[in-house]
Each structure stands twice: as structure tokens, then as C-alpha cells.
Design a protein around this motif. Sequence first.
Motif, PDB file in Angstrom:
ATOM      1  N   UNK A 191      -6.287 -75.032  46.515  1.00 44.03           N
ATOM      2  CA  UNK A 191      -6.655 -75.564  45.199  1.00 44.03           C
ATOM      3  C   UNK A 191      -5.428 -76.000  44.411  1.00 44.03           C
ATOM      4  N   UNK A 192      -4.343 -75.228  44.514  1.00 45.49           N
ATOM      5  CA  UNK A 192      -3.101 -75.598  43.827  1.00 45.49           C
ATOM      6  C   UNK A 192      -2.597 -76.936  44.348  1.00 45.49           C
ATOM      7  N   UNK A 193      -2.562 -77.079  45.657  1.00 47.21           N
ATOM      8  CA  UNK A 193      -2.074 -78.323  46.242  1.00 47.21           C
ATOM      9  C   UNK A 193      -2.947 -79.502  45.814  1.00 47.21           C
ATOM     10  N   UNK A 194      -4.266 -79.293  45.791  1.00 42.21           N
ATOM     11  CA  UNK A 194      -5.176 -80.373  45.398  1.00 42.21           C
ATOM     12  C   UNK A 194      -5.005 -80.736  43.927  1.00 42.21           C
ATOM     13  N   UNK A 195      -4.925 -79.744  43.054  1.00 42.98           N
ATOM     14  CA  UNK A 195      -4.811 -80.015  41.621  1.00 42.98           C
ATOM     15  C   UNK A 195      -3.495 -80.687  41.253  1.00 42.98           C
ATOM     16  N   UNK A 196      -2.415 -80.324  41.960  1.00 42.37           N
ATOM     17  CA  UNK A 196      -1.091 -80.821  41.607  1.00 42.37           C
ATOM     18  C   UNK A 196      -0.600 -81.924  42.541  1.00 42.37           C
ATOM     19  N   UNK A 197      -1.465 -82.348  43.457  1.00 47.43           N
ATOM     20  CA  UNK A 197      -1.123 -83.427  44.392  1.00 47.43           C
ATOM     21  C   UNK A 197       0.159 -83.116  45.159  1.00 47.43           C
ATOM     22  N   UNK A 198       0.247 -81.898  45.671  1.00 45.98           N
ATOM     23  CA  UNK A 198       1.406 -81.473  46.442  1.00 45.98           C
ATOM     24  C   UNK A 198       1.120 -81.652  47.932  1.00 45.98           C
ATOM     25  N   UNK A 199       2.143 -82.070  48.672  1.00 48.82           N
ATOM     26  CA  UNK A 199       1.971 -82.300  50.102  1.00 48.82           C
ATOM     27  C   UNK A 199       2.053 -80.999  50.894  1.00 48.82           C
ATOM     28  N   UNK A 200       2.973 -80.111  50.502  1.00 49.06           N
ATOM     29  CA  UNK A 200       3.211 -78.903  51.290  1.00 49.06           C
ATOM     30  C   UNK A 200       3.998 -77.904  50.462  1.00 49.06           C
ATOM     31  N   UNK A 201       4.404 -76.804  51.095  1.00 51.23           N
ATOM     32  CA  UNK A 201       5.093 -75.737  50.377  1.00 51.23           C
ATOM     33  C   UNK A 201       6.474 -76.157  49.906  1.00 51.23           C
ATOM     34  N   UNK A 202       7.092 -77.107  50.582  1.00 53.27           N
ATOM     35  CA  UNK A 202       8.403 -77.573  50.131  1.00 53.27           C
ATOM     36  C   UNK A 202       8.303 -78.151  48.730  1.00 53.27           C
ATOM     37  N   UNK A 203       7.344 -79.034  48.506  1.00 54.17           N
ATOM     38  CA  UNK A 203       7.172 -79.596  47.165  1.00 54.17           C
ATOM     39  C   UNK A 203       6.720 -78.534  46.174  1.00 54.17           C
TER      40      UNK A 203
END
Length: 258
Positions: free
Chosen positions: A222-234
Motif C-alpha cells: 500500500x505504501x508503494x502504491x500510494x507514494x508511487x515507489x518502485x522498490x525499497x531503494x526509493x
Amino acid sequence: MTPAEPAPRVVVADDQELVRTGFRLILTARGIDVVGEAADGAEAVAAVRGLRPDVVLMDIRMPVMDGLEAARRVLAQAPDCRVIMLTTFDLDRYVYAALAAGASGFLLKDVTPEHLASAVRLVRTGDALLAPSITRRLVERFAGGEHRNGAGGEHRNRAGGEHRTSAGAEPQPGTPAVHRDLAALTQREREVLTLIGRGLSNSELARTLTLSEATVKTHVARIFAKLALRDRAQAVVLAYETGLVSPGGSAGTLQKRR
């Protein structure tokens, strides 16, 4: 990789033919399909457009268009592609710029054959990869505040400008920081993002927050989807940029923990 899972499709971008040939032989021998090669950043962008690989191994210093600009363009045109940046030195100043652009990590060119193949398979699944020495320097760079002015504080980004270099020239690292509005996150999601920024794996997150690992995975997704993050690096970049993690905390490593 399971028997039913297709082999990763890879493009190798490096201006040295011997490097490209060596990486192709190493990967092919380990069941990874090298579908294309590129001798400069512009060729890499074109190869990704035509071949749609899963992963690009991208040299950071190339003629015509450097690896940082090529990575930005590759990830803009092929969001599902993963980019691993290649460098000769673990003191490279451009780690932060590449991660902010969406690269999934860095490898040194003297990487072992086994590590190279496992890195390709790792990032293909959506995980991030960083050598421990580079991770430490990334955190130290945050601590020094250099990221506020771009990597190394040099070559500020010009909106819409191209970053072209001749052979042997230094690439321009002026990628802006990854800024996201955290207001969309719940309090629990902010906690999870903070711990991701400190380098915790999903299993460590579960133990720390007294949650099941399945629940943690849901929060991370959900965090990745909400913040448009590709992976843990970002996600790590974002955690430092927004102040969720302060310099000097436990940074850990972004490599997948088994």
C-alpha cells in the motif's frame, strides 16, 4: 527461479565491448537471456524501447548519453523494467541520483559471476540491491546533507535538459530528490516506511511491530502504491528526504535478506 518462470531478459549497456561480452557469457551460462547490447546511453534507450527487457545493466559512464540520463529515460518509457547501475569505483558520487531516478541498485564491475546472476534475478522480482559499502556511503551522504543539492552538490538539474557526455566525461548527477506527500499514509504505514528506511526486512518489520509477515507485506504494498515507489531503494531515499529517518540511525542494507 522456479521451472515454470521464464528466464529474465536482459540488455547490457556498456561502452567497452569486452565488458558486454563477459557479462553476456556469464549470464547466458546461468540461464539468463541477454536479448541485446548497447555501447552508449542512447543505444540503451532504443534497445529497451524495441526489446522490452526485464532488466538493464547500465554503465554509468558512457558516450553520447551517460547512464544516469539513460536510466531516467528507460524507466520513464518502461516502468516495469529494472535498472542496475554499473560502476568501476565504489566511491561513485552518483548513487543517490540514480536511486532517486528509480534505479534498483548498483553493482561494481568486478562483481562475481554468481552475484551478477543473482542480482539480476533479485531486482526482477521488485527487490532492491545495493552493495554494503555503497549503502554506507549513501547514508553518510544523507548525514552530510549533500543530497539537498544533488549528488555531490554539483551540476544542478536543468528542467528538460539533456545530459550528454563525450567518451570518458563525467555524467551529470543532478536528479532532484524523491519528494512525496506522506499525508496519504496512515500512522501505521508511516511507521512501516520509517523502519524500511532503517533497512529492516519484512520479517524484521513483523517482529518489531508484532504483526504477521503477511500484514507487513500488505502495508508495504500500500505504501508503494500510494507514494508511487518502485522498490525499497526509493523507499529508503524517501524516508531520509522526508525526515522519517534521521542520519546516524541504523541504516542496515537494502539487499534482500534470506
